[in-house]
Write a protein that holds these residues in place. Structure first.
Motif, short mmCIF file in Angstrom:
data_model
loop_
_atom_site.label_atom_id
_atom_site.label_comp_id
_atom_site.label_asym_id
_atom_site.label_seq_id
_atom_site.Cartn_x
_atom_site.Cartn_y
_atom_site.Cartn_z
N LEU A 28 7.51 2.20 -11.35
CA LEU A 28 6.65 3.34 -11.70
C LEU A 28 5.89 3.10 -12.99
O LEU A 28 6.34 2.34 -13.85
CB LEU A 28 7.52 4.58 -11.81
CG LEU A 28 8.44 4.85 -10.61
CD1 LEU A 28 9.29 6.08 -10.84
CD2 LEU A 28 7.63 4.95 -9.33
N PRO A 29 4.73 3.76 -13.18
CA PRO A 29 4.16 4.79 -12.31
C PRO A 29 3.21 4.25 -11.25
O PRO A 29 2.43 5.01 -10.68
CB PRO A 29 3.41 5.66 -13.31
CG PRO A 29 2.90 4.69 -14.31
CD PRO A 29 3.98 3.64 -14.43
N ARG A 30 3.28 2.95 -10.99
CA ARG A 30 2.38 2.40 -9.97
C ARG A 30 3.03 2.55 -8.59
O ARG A 30 3.63 1.60 -8.07
CB ARG A 30 2.06 0.95 -10.26
CG ARG A 30 1.20 0.78 -11.50
CD ARG A 30 0.71 -0.63 -11.67
NE ARG A 30 -0.16 -0.76 -12.83
CZ ARG A 30 -1.46 -0.52 -12.82
NH1 ARG A 30 -2.03 -0.13 -11.71
NH2 ARG A 30 -2.17 -0.66 -13.91
N TYR A 31 2.90 3.74 -8.03
CA TYR A 31 3.42 3.99 -6.70
C TYR A 31 2.57 3.20 -5.71
O TYR A 31 1.42 3.56 -5.45
CB TYR A 31 3.36 5.48 -6.36
CG TYR A 31 4.14 6.34 -7.31
CD1 TYR A 31 3.55 6.86 -8.46
CD2 TYR A 31 5.48 6.66 -7.07
CE1 TYR A 31 4.26 7.65 -9.35
CE2 TYR A 31 6.21 7.45 -7.95
CZ TYR A 31 5.59 7.94 -9.08
OH TYR A 31 6.30 8.72 -9.96
N THR A 32 3.10 2.16 -5.17
CA THR A 32 2.31 1.26 -4.35
C THR A 32 2.54 1.52 -2.87
O THR A 32 3.69 1.61 -2.42
CB THR A 32 2.67 -0.20 -4.65
OG1 THR A 32 2.84 -0.39 -6.05
CG2 THR A 32 1.58 -1.13 -4.16
N PHE A 33 1.43 1.62 -2.15
CA PHE A 33 1.48 1.82 -0.71
C PHE A 33 1.10 0.51 0.00
O PHE A 33 0.31 -0.29 -0.53
CB PHE A 33 0.50 2.90 -0.28
CG PHE A 33 0.88 4.29 -0.74
CD1 PHE A 33 0.67 4.69 -2.05
CD2 PHE A 33 1.43 5.21 0.14
CE1 PHE A 33 1.01 5.97 -2.48
CE2 PHE A 33 1.77 6.48 -0.26
CZ PHE A 33 1.56 6.86 -1.58
N GLY A 34 1.62 0.35 1.18
CA GLY A 34 1.13 -0.72 2.03
C GLY A 34 -0.27 -0.39 2.49
O GLY A 34 -0.78 0.72 2.28
N GLN A 35 -0.91 -1.35 3.11
CA GLN A 35 -2.31 -1.16 3.51
C GLN A 35 -2.44 -0.31 4.77
O GLN A 35 -3.55 0.08 5.15
CB GLN A 35 -3.00 -2.51 3.72
CG GLN A 35 -2.67 -3.21 5.03
CD GLN A 35 -1.40 -4.03 4.96
OE1 GLN A 35 -0.47 -3.74 4.22
NE2 GLN A 35 -1.35 -5.08 5.78
N GLY A 36 -1.31 -0.02 5.42
CA GLY A 36 -1.35 0.84 6.59
C GLY A 36 -1.28 0.08 7.90
O GLY A 36 -1.78 -1.04 8.01
N THR A 37 -0.64 0.70 8.88
CA THR A 37 -0.58 0.19 10.25
C THR A 37 -1.06 1.29 11.18
O THR A 37 -0.48 2.38 11.19
CB THR A 37 0.86 -0.21 10.63
OG1 THR A 37 1.29 -1.29 9.80
CG2 THR A 37 0.92 -0.62 12.10
N LYS A 38 -2.10 1.00 11.92
CA LYS A 38 -2.66 1.99 12.83
C LYS A 38 -1.98 1.91 14.18
O LYS A 38 -1.99 0.87 14.83
CB LYS A 38 -4.16 1.77 12.99
CG LYS A 38 -4.86 2.87 13.79
CD LYS A 38 -6.36 2.65 13.79
CE LYS A 38 -7.08 3.79 14.49
NZ LYS A 38 -8.56 3.61 14.48
N LEU A 39 -1.37 3.01 14.57
CA LEU A 39 -0.71 3.09 15.87
C LEU A 39 -1.60 3.82 16.86
O LEU A 39 -2.03 4.96 16.60
CB LEU A 39 0.63 3.81 15.74
CG LEU A 39 1.38 4.10 17.06
CD1 LEU A 39 1.80 2.80 17.73
CD2 LEU A 39 2.60 4.97 16.81
N GLU A 40 -1.88 3.15 17.96
CA GLU A 40 -2.67 3.76 19.03
C GLU A 40 -1.83 3.80 20.29
O GLU A 40 -0.88 3.02 20.45
CB GLU A 40 -3.94 2.95 19.27
CG GLU A 40 -4.87 2.91 18.08
CD GLU A 40 -6.08 2.01 18.32
OE1 GLU A 40 -7.17 2.35 17.83
OE2 GLU A 40 -5.92 0.98 19.00
N ILE A 41 -2.20 4.68 21.17
CA ILE A 41 -1.50 4.81 22.44
C ILE A 41 -2.34 4.17 23.54
O ILE A 41 -3.55 4.39 23.63
CB ILE A 41 -1.25 6.29 22.78
CG1 ILE A 41 -0.44 6.96 21.67
CG2 ILE A 41 -0.56 6.43 24.14
CD1 ILE A 41 0.93 6.36 21.47
N LYS A 42 -1.69 3.34 24.35
CA LYS A 42 -2.41 2.70 25.46
C LYS A 42 -2.73 3.70 26.56
O LYS A 42 -1.92 4.60 26.85
CB LYS A 42 -1.55 1.57 26.05
CG LYS A 42 -1.55 0.31 25.23
CD LYS A 42 -0.76 -0.77 25.93
CE LYS A 42 -0.73 -2.04 25.11
NZ LYS A 42 0.10 -3.08 25.73
#
Lengths: 125, 112
Positions: free
Chosen positions: B98-112
């Motif tokens: 802290l205080p650098r709350y780090t997030f991942g870049q994200g994973t987009k979930l889609e439905i087939k």
């Protein structure tokens, strides 16, 4: 159900001020510390600061990038937390999010359990 | 600290499992015995929603098809049977450095 709704964003010139509000509902606001994050276009979320609940003195902590220019306050009677932004710079542009501090912590929160949808601030001449 | 998520996106058939990996560049284990790793989801136009806290604890109201595991620097979010409502972008976040709350870049979930 917990809701956090930010308001007050908009277009402002560099050097000017703006105040954001975050109206909370669905929980006992006075019992919780509250925080602000921001996200510049194409960038990750950046913590701005937080304010402890009155039970922990209502004190505030800020990120180095905004310390001395931004100020967080709260009105527990209205369930609102404010972010006063002064001497705005172009790099302060972004979406500002209000969130509720989750869990226990000693100095700084470890996480945030409820978030608002954000308010867009654009600093430009 | 850098949080790296994989994959960047995934497309899953309803009823099938899904798994997202999150690796941190430094350990998220604290001397207090807690590992400060969190999972969030953001649906289009909505706010961030906390799913998992402290690696494996499901937040209030989160269906039990969501589970988290891992330790140190390697973590996984699993959905046992994906449903249409699970679409969104999933983020891991560290809450120790802290205080650098780090997030991942994200994973987009889609439905087939």
């Amino acid at each position: 159900e917990v809701h956090l709704v930010e308001s007050g964003g908009g277009l402002v010139k560099p050097g000017r001020s703006l105040r954001l509000s975050c109206t909370a509902s669905g929980f006992n606001f006075g019992d919780f510390s509250m925080s602000w994050f921001r996200q510049a276009p194409g960038r990750g979320l950046e913590w701005v600061g937080f304010i402890r609940n009155k039970g922990y003195g209502g004190t505030r902590e800020y990120a180095a990038s905004v310390k001395g220019r931004f100020s967080i306050s709260r009105d527990d009677s209205k369930s609102i937390v404010y972010l006063q932004m002064n001497s705005l710079k172009t790099e302060d542009s972004g979406v500002y999010y209000c969130c509720r501090v989750g869990g226990d912590y000693s100095v700084l929160p470890h996480f945030f359990d409820y978030w608002g949808r954000g308010s867009l601030v654009t600093v430009s001449s | 600290i850098v949080m790296t998520q994989t994959p960047v996106s995934l497309s899953v058939t309803p009823g099938q499992p899904a798994s997202i990996s999150c690796k941190s560049s430094q350990s998220l284990f604290h001397t207090d015995g807690v590992t400060y790793l969190y999972w969030y989801r953001q649906k289009s136009g909505q706010s961030l929603q906390l799913l998992i806290y402290e690696v494996s604890r499901r937040f209030s109201g989160v269906p039990d098809r969501f589970s988290g595991s891992g330790s140190g620097t390697d973590f996984t979010l699993r959905i046992s049977r994906v449903e249409a409502e699970d679409v969104g972008i999933y983020y891991c976040m560290q809450g120790i450095h802290l205080p650098r709350y780090t997030f991942g870049q994200g994973t987009k979930l889609e439905i087939k």
